[in-house]
Design a protein around this motif. Structure first.
Motif, PDB file in Angstrom:
ATOM      1  N   TYR A  51      40.581  34.458  41.325  1.00 32.30           N
ATOM      2  CA  TYR A  51      40.645  35.753  41.464  1.00 32.30           C
ATOM      3  C   TYR A  51      40.075  36.424  40.104  1.00 32.30           C
ATOM      4  O   TYR A  51      39.930  35.847  39.088  1.00 32.30           O
ATOM      5  N   ARG A  52      39.375  37.496  40.696  1.00 34.47           N
ATOM      6  CA  ARG A  52      38.489  38.267  39.735  1.00 34.47           C
ATOM      7  C   ARG A  52      39.398  39.651  39.165  1.00 34.47           C
ATOM      8  O   ARG A  52      39.954  40.159  40.172  1.00 34.47           O
ATOM      9  N   ALA A  53      39.384  39.880  38.214  1.00 32.92           N
ATOM     10  CA  ALA A  53      40.394  41.192  37.817  1.00 32.92           C
ATOM     11  C   ALA A  53      39.434  42.262  37.895  1.00 32.92           C
ATOM     12  O   ALA A  53      38.454  42.346  37.514  1.00 32.92           O
ATOM     13  N   GLU A  54      40.271  43.306  38.651  1.00 34.87           N
ATOM     14  CA  GLU A  54      39.347  44.391  39.139  1.00 34.87           C
ATOM     15  C   GLU A  54      39.543  45.672  37.827  1.00 34.87           C
ATOM     16  O   GLU A  54      40.604  45.446  37.356  1.00 34.87           O
ATOM     17  N   PRO A  55      38.489  46.211  37.486  1.00 34.71           N
ATOM     18  CA  PRO A  55      38.457  46.810  36.165  1.00 34.71           C
ATOM     19  C   PRO A  55      39.451  48.369  36.695  1.00 34.71           C
ATOM     20  O   PRO A  55      39.831  48.681  37.680  1.00 34.71           O
TER      21      PRO A  55
END
Length: 55
Positions: A51-55
């Motif tokens: 997963y990529r952390a969303e800003p």
């Protein structure tokens, strides 16, 4: 580091075993919106997720 927003990506191996108790890998009260980048399922039931952390 998670609480401070310094983590860009999460890579987890999820095993299909249910255990009682234990410790959380993530801090209480912190919510991070995530975008699924990849997943892979293995024959033994383990799932890899990225997963990529969303800003």
């Amino acid at each position: 580091m998670i609480r401070a927003g310094l983590v860009d990506e999460f890579r987890l191996l999820v095993s299909p075993i249910m255990l009682g108790g234990g410790h959380s890998h993530f801090p209480n009260g912190v919510r991070v919106p995530l975008q699924l980048l990849a997943d892979r399922r293995f024959g033994n039931g383990v799932v890899f997720v990225r997963y990529r952390a969303e800003p």
